[in-house]
Design a protein around this motif. Structure first.
Motif, PDB file in Angstrom:
ATOM      1  N   ALA A  14       5.551  -2.288   0.775  1.00  0.00           N
ATOM      2  CA  ALA A  14       6.782  -2.702   1.102  1.00  0.00           C
ATOM      3  C   ALA A  14       7.694  -1.299   0.962  1.00  0.00           C
ATOM      4  CB  ALA A  14       7.216  -3.909   0.342  1.00  0.00           C
ATOM      5  N   ILE A  15       7.361  -0.741  -0.180  1.00  0.00           N
ATOM      6  CA  ILE A  15       8.412   0.455  -0.271  1.00  0.00           C
ATOM      7  C   ILE A  15       7.589   1.590   0.820  1.00  0.00           C
ATOM      8  CG2 ILE A  15       9.305   2.367  -1.958  1.00  0.00           C
ATOM      9  CD1 ILE A  15      10.137  -0.708  -2.609  1.00  0.00           C
TER      10      ILE A  15
ATOM     11  N   ALA B  41       8.094  -7.021  -1.700  1.00  0.00           N
ATOM     12  CA  ALA B  41       8.279  -6.120  -2.883  1.00  0.00           C
ATOM     13  C   ALA B  41       8.388  -6.608  -4.268  1.00  0.00           C
ATOM     14  CB  ALA B  41       9.343  -5.127  -2.238  1.00  0.00           C
TER      15      ALA B  41
ATOM     16  N   LEU C  72       2.576  -9.319  -5.712  1.00  0.00           N
ATOM     17  CA  LEU C  72       2.944  -8.934  -4.281  1.00  0.00           C
ATOM     18  C   LEU C  72       2.066  -9.480  -3.218  1.00  0.00           C
ATOM     19  CD1 LEU C  72       2.606  -4.994  -5.043  1.00  0.00           C
ATOM     20  CD2 LEU C  72       4.619  -6.579  -4.807  1.00  0.00           C
TER      21      LEU C  72
ATOM     22  N   MET D 192       2.959  -1.249  -4.190  1.00  0.00           N
ATOM     23  CA  MET D 192       4.298  -1.451  -3.386  1.00  0.00           C
ATOM     24  C   MET D 192       4.543  -0.215  -2.836  1.00  0.00           C
ATOM     25  SD  MET D 192       7.709  -2.299  -5.336  1.00  0.00           S
ATOM     26  CE  MET D 192       6.979  -3.552  -6.410  1.00  0.00           C
ATOM     27  N   THR D 193       4.192   0.870  -3.254  1.00  0.00           N
ATOM     28  CA  THR D 193       4.572   2.385  -2.751  1.00  0.00           C
ATOM     29  C   THR D 193       3.542   3.127  -2.112  1.00  0.00           C
ATOM     30  OG1 THR D 193       3.890   3.485  -4.841  1.00  0.00           O
ATOM     31  CG2 THR D 193       6.287   2.931  -4.835  1.00  0.00           C
TER      32      THR D 193
END
Ligand SMILES: NC(=O)c1ccc[n+]([C@@H]2O[C@H](COP(=O)([O-])OP(=O)(O)OC[C@H]3O[C@@H](n4cnc5c(N)ncnc54)[C@H](OP(=O)(O)O)[C@@H]3O)[C@@H](O)[C@H]2O)c1
Length: 289
Positions: free
Chosen positions: A249-250, A223, A227, A234-235
């Motif tokens: 990661a999120i 995250a 990246l 990330m989301t």
């Protein structure tokens, strides 16, 4: 009157993880007793305090959480805790150093929403870290063929050997991915990619991701920019781009938190549970039904 839920947090790091402490309180723990710098050899003087202070009928209200950034130390602490049990005088224990079990479970369960893992050719990049090793173990347990990648072949082989000791039927292929070409070769033919590299390390470039035509699902656990997979946001949470499904990661972090809290709650339902990677994965699978 029912006893308070007490969680004894045993952490091998200098400071017990604040993340694990907050999550425990959010999961409904009444009293959190946090210990840092815990060494396996000290368990014989720490664990009995949790085991022998309440009667067998109340021991489901006391549990132990083992954290810290060193998984091997965490595993040794778990062994020592179990050694302290005497018949019914025992408490439930959860092992999750560095979030390795809850994160790997969430990542593999995300992949399982889209793929039949028993027919999947998976690659785990940076598979030697706590999270990567657990992801390999969980994928192999679901019957996937897993390419286990590291910058050093010997480290990949060591991970494979260790997992095979626990899971002899695992189909694991150790690989060295030191150069860009190594990574490209390693990705060829894989359906599932999990990038489990350290924070801020790009493991797969945008071009490599585009070129990996067999990939159906790509999951990045890092995250911290840059990246791990350039092109996966990330989301991202089951986001479809160019015919592939992406998780960042999120995106994985949401289910990870749900699994983490559910596992903590489960500890207080009986005094005989040991929650390691497989148990935490099964609990996560039941949650997502
Ligand atoms: N999303 C979430 O909820 C969540 C929760 C926990 C952790 N995480 C993330 O998951 C990832 C994996 O966690 P972890 O604790 O297992 O990671 P880690 O131990 O810090 O690193 C994993 C592996 O990355 C490789 N690596 C380290 N430095 C590198 C470098 N400079 N260049 C290339 N590769 C390098 C190493 O593999 P080799 O030496 O074998 O190549 C190492 O074993 C991290 O990014 C962490 O932040 C996410």
């Amino acid at each position: 009157m029912s006893k308070q839920k007490i969680l004894v947090q045993l952490d091998s790091d200098n400071h017990p993880s604040v993340f694990d402490s907050v999550t425990a309180i959010d999961a409904g723990v009444d009293q959190l007793l946090s210990h840092g710098r815990v060494e396996p050899m000290e368990i014989s003087s720490l664990a009995p305090g949790a085991i022998f202070t309440r009667g067998p009928q109340d021991l489901h209200n006391t549990a132990i959480f083992i954290g810290g950034s060193d998984v091997r130390t965490g595993e040794q602490i778990l062994e020592q805790v179990v050694d302290c049990f005497v018949g019914p005088m025992r408490v439930s224990v959860m092992l999750d150093p560095n979030g390795c079990n809850t994160t790997a479970a969430a990542a593999v369960l995300s992949a399982a929403k889209h793929l039949d893992l028993s027919k999947t050719e998976a690659i785990v990049l940076a598979a030697t870290g706590p999270v990567g090793q657990r992801a390999v173990r969980l994928l192999a347990r679901q019957g996937a063929t897993v390419r286990v990648a590291s910058r050093k072949l010997a480290r990949a082989e060591a991970v494979c050997n260790e997992i095979k000791e626990k899971l002899p039927e695992a189909i694991l292929i150790p690989l060295e991915t030191l150069s860009l070409q190594d990574t490209e070769d390693a990705l060829a033919g894989a359906n599932l990619l999990i990038a489990a590299g350290a924070q801020g390390i790009e493991l797969v470039s945008a071009e490599q991701l585009q070129a990996a035509s067999s990939l159906q699902v790509a999951i990045d656990l890092n995250a911290t920019p840059p990246l791990g997979i350039n092109g996966v946001g990330m989301t991202d949470n089951a986001v479809e781009k160019d015919g592939k499904i992406y998780y960042g990661a999120i995106g994985v972090g949401g289910p990870k938190m749900k699994i983490h809290k559910a596992a903590l709650k489960q500890l207080f339902t009986s005094n005989d549970q040991i929650l390691d990677a497989e148990e935490i994965y099964d609990l996560g699978a039941a949650l997502s039904k």
